[in-house]
Design an enzyme around this catalytic site. Structure first.
Site, mmCIF file in Angstrom:
data_model
loop_
_atom_site.group_PDB
_atom_site.id
_atom_site.type_symbol
_atom_site.label_atom_id
_atom_site.label_comp_id
_atom_site.label_asym_id
_atom_site.label_seq_id
_atom_site.Cartn_x
_atom_site.Cartn_y
_atom_site.Cartn_z
ATOM 1 N N SER A 256 0.863 -1.049 -0.163
ATOM 2 C CA SER A 256 0.043 0.050 -0.127
ATOM 3 C C SER A 256 0.766 1.275 0.051
ATOM 4 O O SER A 256 1.834 1.288 -0.749
ATOM 5 C CB SER A 256 -0.979 -0.187 1.102
ATOM 6 O OG SER A 256 -2.154 0.762 1.041
ATOM 7 N N ASP A 351 -8.311 -6.366 -5.749
ATOM 8 C CA ASP A 351 -7.958 -5.244 -4.818
ATOM 9 C C ASP A 351 -8.728 -3.960 -5.125
ATOM 10 O O ASP A 351 -9.097 -3.452 -6.158
ATOM 11 C CB ASP A 351 -6.656 -4.779 -5.131
ATOM 12 C CG ASP A 351 -6.023 -3.767 -4.102
ATOM 13 O OD1 ASP A 351 -7.030 -3.127 -3.377
ATOM 14 O OD2 ASP A 351 -4.792 -3.489 -3.839
ATOM 15 N N HIS A 385 -6.875 -6.652 -1.197
ATOM 16 C CA HIS A 385 -5.848 -5.547 -0.692
ATOM 17 C C HIS A 385 -4.685 -5.962 0.375
ATOM 18 O O HIS A 385 -3.650 -5.886 0.127
ATOM 19 C CB HIS A 385 -6.447 -4.169 -0.632
ATOM 20 C CG HIS A 385 -5.297 -3.227 -0.333
ATOM 21 N ND1 HIS A 385 -4.747 -2.702 -1.152
ATOM 22 C CD2 HIS A 385 -4.976 -2.541 1.069
ATOM 23 C CE1 HIS A 385 -3.751 -1.809 -0.907
ATOM 24 N NE2 HIS A 385 -3.866 -1.754 0.681
#
Length: 446
Positions: A256, A351, A385
């Protein structure tokens, strides 16, 4: 050696009060975790049940409480074989939190009893405890259950035997350093986490890496006007100076927001040999990035009108992130073509935080146009994710650390759990091949 917990039949005058006892049931039920009930967090356990009635239907349960006090539970219905035995590596769950043959399904399918909660277990010194239990009949309701035929506690440890954990200071920052047992030298890895978490760093140290864990957010997001790449460079220098660190360069891993910081380190700072980028953006997200007193990357713009609200109160933010390769984001794109490091890009196809697959493909093209082939790419179908070390509870939705709103993370639980196993193995193989010290590695064990 295995861990077993045995429950015995009560005295005859209590038989009528025990709902799970019937004629022909064997005198004891044994729930076993093989090879032992205590293991490293990223190790599987082999769940077996013996002493049941022939073809008896039972419900297996798992329950754990995270470090913030949130309870997570799972349940699956099984039918014993003719000998009254169950083997989760062989037998299929009939219904419940998952179906089919899933040896570790009771772990990854655990869900919070309140919605939108992530399983927080970030401190390496504390073991993660999971209570496994077996109950008569078919009952998969997510509630507290008593009357177990047998139960056992699985102690899942983040820190292996001999690994040293030390809180350290470097420059203006701080982090947590994990050093494996043995003389070394060992490869060095900077583990960047968007927010404080020692899980991945400690588990990598168990595998024979010296790992420095540093949080990308060194203050609350609302108080940060820009991030300084110099801060993470200081962490790299500190790690390289450790006496047990060898090799001709360091590894960096991040997911991320931490993923785009890892890209920036490889692009602007010397000494980075290998980068693992997980479900991130190809541009700088969130806040301006400064280096040596000036802004080097502006943030990728957001279009809040394209955020999609979901019925359960969570939002899909993926479409609110504008294209990092667009002209408006030209000054946000990380110039990875300047890097000398090798890259491993891991992207989850489902994601819902950002279009990481598109970012992965555009970065590969960016490198190839510069005449570089120093990249590996893996895309995981139906994964979300939060791609982490395996066997933790799958998180469907939760609070976004930067936006401070509940978001959908994406993915399907079974596919996501499989992706975590494969990705974790890939990370170790990549770092081991790129950061060789020419010295036999020592792995920590329990």
């Amino acid at each position: 050696m295995c861990a077993c917990v045995t429950s015995f039949l009560p005295p005859l005058h209590l038989v009528a009060e025990i709902s799970f006892l019937w004629v022909g049931m064997l005198p004891q039920v044994r729930l076993s975790l093989l090879p032992r009930a205590r293991c490293l967090f990223d190790e599987p356990v082999h769940v077996k049940v013996a002493g049941l009635g022939s073809r008896q239907v039972v419900t297996l349960r798992a329950q754990a409480t995270d470090e913030r006090g949130v309870v997570f539970r799972s349940a699956a219905v099984y039918r014993a074989d003719g000998d009254g035995e169950l083997d989760l590596c062989r037998d299929a769950a009939l219904c419940g939190s998952y179906e089919g043959v899933e040896p570790m399904g009771l772990l990854w399918s655990m869900r919070p009893i309140v919605p939108h909660k992530y399983f927080h277990w970030s401190k390496a010194l504390s073991p993660h405890l999971v209570r496994f239990s077996v109950h008569d009949g078919m009952d998969v309701e997510e509630k507290e259950h008593g009357g177990a035929l047998a139960e056992v506690i699985n102690e899942r440890v983040l820190l292996g035997e001999g690994v040293v954990r030390e809180v350290v200071n470097f420059g203006k920052g701080n982090g947590v350093l994990f050093t494996p047992p043995g003389e070394g030298p060992f490869p060095g890895v900077l583990d960047l986490s968007s927010f404080a978490s020692e899980k991945r760093a400690s588990l990598l140290a168990n595998k024979g890496f010296v790992v420095l864990n540093v949080s990308v957010m060194y203050d609350k997001p609302a108080k940060i006007n820009y991030l300084e790449l110099d801060h993470y460079q200081e962490a790299l220098v500190f790690l390289q100076q450790q006496p047990k660190v060898g090799g001709d360069g360091l590894g960096v891993i991040g997911r991320s927001k931490a993923g785009d910081i890892a890209l920036s380190l490889a692009s602007f700072v010397p000494g980075v040999r290998a980068v693992v980028w997980i479900n991130a953006c190809s541009g700088n997200m969130g806040a301006p990035l400064h280096y040596r007193g000036r802004e080097v990357l502006s943030p990728v713009t957001l279009d809040l009108t394209k955020i999609i609200p979901a019925a359960d109160g969570a939002s899909i933010i993926k479409f609110g992130v504008t294209d990092p390769n667009s002209e408006e984001n030209r000054t946000s794109r990380v110039p990875i073509e300047k890097a000398t490091a090798d890259f491993l890009f891991l992207a989850s196809e489902d994601d819902l935080n950002c279009d990481c697959r598109a970012s992965m493909e555009s970065m590969a093209a960016q490198l190839w146009r510069a005449g570089k082939e120093n990249v590996e790419m893996v895309c995981y179908p139906r994964a979300g994710h939060l791609l982490e070390p395996p066997y933790g509870p799958y998180c469907r939705s939760g609070l976004h650390g930067f936006l401070r709103t509940v978001v959908m993370w994406g993915g399907e639980p079974q596919a996501h759990a499989c992706a975590e196993v494969l990705a974790w193995k890939k990370v170790e193989e990549f770092f081991r091949s790129r950061l060789s010290c020419g010295h036999p590695k020592t792995k920590a064990k329990l």
